[in-house]
Enzyme design. Structure first.
Site, PDB file in Angstrom:
ATOM      1  N   GLU A 196       8.630   3.772  14.154  1.00  0.00           N
ATOM      2  CA  GLU A 196       9.322   4.194  12.992  1.00  0.00           C
ATOM      3  C   GLU A 196       9.103   5.608  12.790  1.00  0.00           C
ATOM      4  OE1 GLU A 196       9.539   0.302   9.922  1.00  0.00           O
ATOM      5  OE2 GLU A 196       7.808   1.800   9.662  1.00  0.00           O
TER       6      GLU A 196
ATOM      7  N   ASN B 200       0.594  -1.347   0.192  1.00  0.00           N
ATOM      8  CA  ASN B 200       0.166  -0.032   0.066  1.00  0.00           C
ATOM      9  C   ASN B 200       0.547   1.123   0.106  1.00  0.00           C
ATOM     10  OD1 ASN B 200       0.603  -0.833   2.654  1.00  0.00           O
ATOM     11  ND2 ASN B 200      -1.214   0.311   3.589  1.00  0.00           N
TER      12      ASN B 200
ATOM     13  N   GLU C  10       4.863  -3.305  12.515  1.00  0.00           N
ATOM     14  CA  GLU C  10       3.594  -2.368  12.102  1.00  0.00           C
ATOM     15  C   GLU C  10       2.436  -3.070  11.499  1.00  0.00           C
ATOM     16  OE1 GLU C  10       1.001   0.160  10.619  1.00  0.00           O
ATOM     17  OE2 GLU C  10       2.949   0.857   9.299  1.00  0.00           O
TER      18      GLU C  10
ATOM     19  N   CYS D 141      -3.508   1.677   6.910  1.00  0.00           N
ATOM     20  CA  CYS D 141      -3.425   1.126   8.403  1.00  0.00           C
ATOM     21  C   CYS D 141      -3.925   2.134   9.277  1.00  0.00           C
ATOM     22  CB  CYS D 141      -1.985   0.224   8.729  1.00  0.00           C
ATOM     23  SG  CYS D 141      -0.822   1.522   8.812  1.00  0.00           S
TER      24      CYS D 141
END
Length: 484
Positions: A465, A155, A253, A287
């Site tokens: 991150e 994505n 993640e 997400c």
């Protein structure tokens, strides 16, 4: 070939472009047209082992390079990405589907991680601790963890690579990248830039192909000391379980199920505009996009009217057409999941107030298109309430009290992102504190900033991150007890 840009189709291992050992290929399709974009190398365990060995051999020299030397290469990569942003964006649109300008925005954002961590490389500080003896010094060093296996999603096929590689390379780690099988071309294009920037051989390696075979090598190898993964919770759990056998450090993640809360004192225009950006970016395939839209009963009707008006105005189509604001879903399975969620909701009493159908005629006939959709009357027994749809569906749930909405928002195993809109400072502080999420947007619907930590809690993952926090996951502490 349906592309105006020249696309390389090989893997990059130990500084060399290479085909799969078996000469196997994978077909990459344009999700907007169904046409073939490229045939790329399709490797597996053997290529993954070669890449791990290359990274392992390259690690000592790269770890011992100076921060300034590493930073110079990261800055060069940044400038090359900026120079080639249009090419990278076109490649992304062809293989992933998002509109060109949105793809270019991702490329430019991804480049910023290289520039940020070029500076952070020079700030890996140690410590001197007060000693226990007169002829003693207690020192703490921070050293790169070693070889990193980075597994990235489709994505965000460009920025998820730079967001992982930039801090890893800045810290002095070497890397093996496994991109999603749907979007290898964006990864290949970035590795062309890494090579052009002068990254030493073996420092960054790209393996394409069988996800299970390549992933198994990365998690089982003693030479890989860290796994960084962005993707589904199911796969993340598997990688974590397998990594435990060699006690690797793991950053995950994973999935999200973000609540988007609009209180009765909210600026409704601001909340609607924020939702349009958040929900329909990448056609809802993010997400952190809003999956459950909680609106106070006093403003639910007004909010819905404003939202529906804007949703109906969205232009859907091929991302290469600048008039289009929303592209296709990534593949047929994604389209089927969206259809299933909407059908399930309607069968249980939800009402479609915008969209609600796949687009299959004319220019849409060969693509994976679905109308941007708004559902009202959504209840907890519906799939769209309980599961991450990953598509352009905005389900509206009405609430009455702060306590009620916090309970509903937290009623999920996920804890990545949440959003709230209110003018009340006390409510802002109280609700933000009570929401069980790693990131909270307050009167704002964006959360991805290079200088800030990105990540979740609960089953949405671990580690961060971005920002200085993103460097920490690639470093180890070493204590020195020096006596003289």
């Amino acid at each position: 070939m349906e592309t105006s840009v020249k696309v390389r189709t090989q893997m990059y291992i130990d500084g060399q472009w290479t085909e799969a050992c078996s000469d196997a290929k994978s077909t990459i399709l344009n999700p907007a047209t169904g046409e073939v974009v490229a045939e790329v190398a399709y490797g597996g365990a053997q290529e993954a082992q070669q890449a791990v060995e290359a990274a392992y051999q390259a690690f000592p020299a790269w770890a011992n390079s100076t921060a300034d030397e590493r930073a110079a290469i990261l800055r060069q990569i940044y400038h090359l990405i900026i120079d080639k942003a249009d090419r990278l964006a076109e490649i992304m649109t062809l293989e992933q589907g998002k509109p060109f300008e949105e793809a270019k925005g991702e490329v430019l954002w991804g480049a910023e991680f290289m520039l940020w961590y070029a500076e952070e490389a020079r700030r890996v500080y140690g410590e001197i601790i007060p000693p226990s003896g007169h002829r003693q010094r207690l020192l703490v060093q921070r050293q790169p963890i070693g070889v990193v296996g980075a597994i990235t999603p489709w994505n965000f096929p460009s920025s998820m690579i730079t967001r992982k590689l930039a801090p890893a390379l800045a810290a002095g780690c070497t890397v093996v990248v496994k991109p999603a099988p749907e979007t290898p071309l964006s990864a290949i294009a970035l590795f062309e830039i890494f090579e052009q920037a002068g990254l030493p051989r073996g420092v960054a390696n790209l393996v394409l192909g069988d996800a299970q075979e390549i992933g198994s090598v990365l998690v089982s190898s003693e030479k890989v000391r860290k796994i960084s993964f962005t993707g589904s919770t199911q796969v993340g759990k598997y990688l974590m379980e397998q990594s435990a056998k060699t006690v690797k450090k793991v950053s995950l993640e994973l999935g999200g199920h973000a609540p988007y809360i609009v209180f009765n004192d909210a600026d409704l225009d601001l909340a609607v505009d924020g939702l349009m950006i958040n929900k329909f970016q990448n056609n809802g395939q993010t997400c952190i996009c809003a999956n459950r839209i909680f609106v106070h009963s006093e403003v639910a009707d007004a909010f819905t009217v404003k939202l529906v008006e804007k949703v109906k105005g969205l232009k859907v189509g091929n991302g290469l057409d600048p008039a289009n604001q929303v592209g296709p879903l990534i593949h047929q399975q994604a389209l089927e999941k969206v259809m299933e969620h909407v059908q399930d909701a309607v069968s249980k009493g939800a009402v479609i107030v915008a969209g609600g159908q796949p687009l299959t005629e004319g220019e849409y006939a060969r693509g994976n298109f679905y109308q941007p959709t708004v559902l009202c009357g959504v209840t907890p027994d519906m799939k769209v309430y309980r599961e991450e749809t990953f598509g352009p569906v905005a389900p509206i749930i009405v609430f009455n009290t702060d306590e009620e909405v916090v309970q509903m928002a937290n009623d999920t195993p996920y804890g990545l992102a949440a959003y709230l809109y209110t003018r009340d400072l006390a409510r802002t502080m109280r609700v933000s504190n009570e929401l069980e999420y790693g990131m909270v947007g307050i009167n704002a619907s964006t959360l991805g900033y290079v200088q800030a930590p990105f990540g979740g809690i609960k089953q949405s993952g671990m580690g961060r991150e971005g920002g200085r926090h993103g460097l920490e996951d690639y470093l180890e502490y070493k204590f020195l007890n020096l006596n003289f």
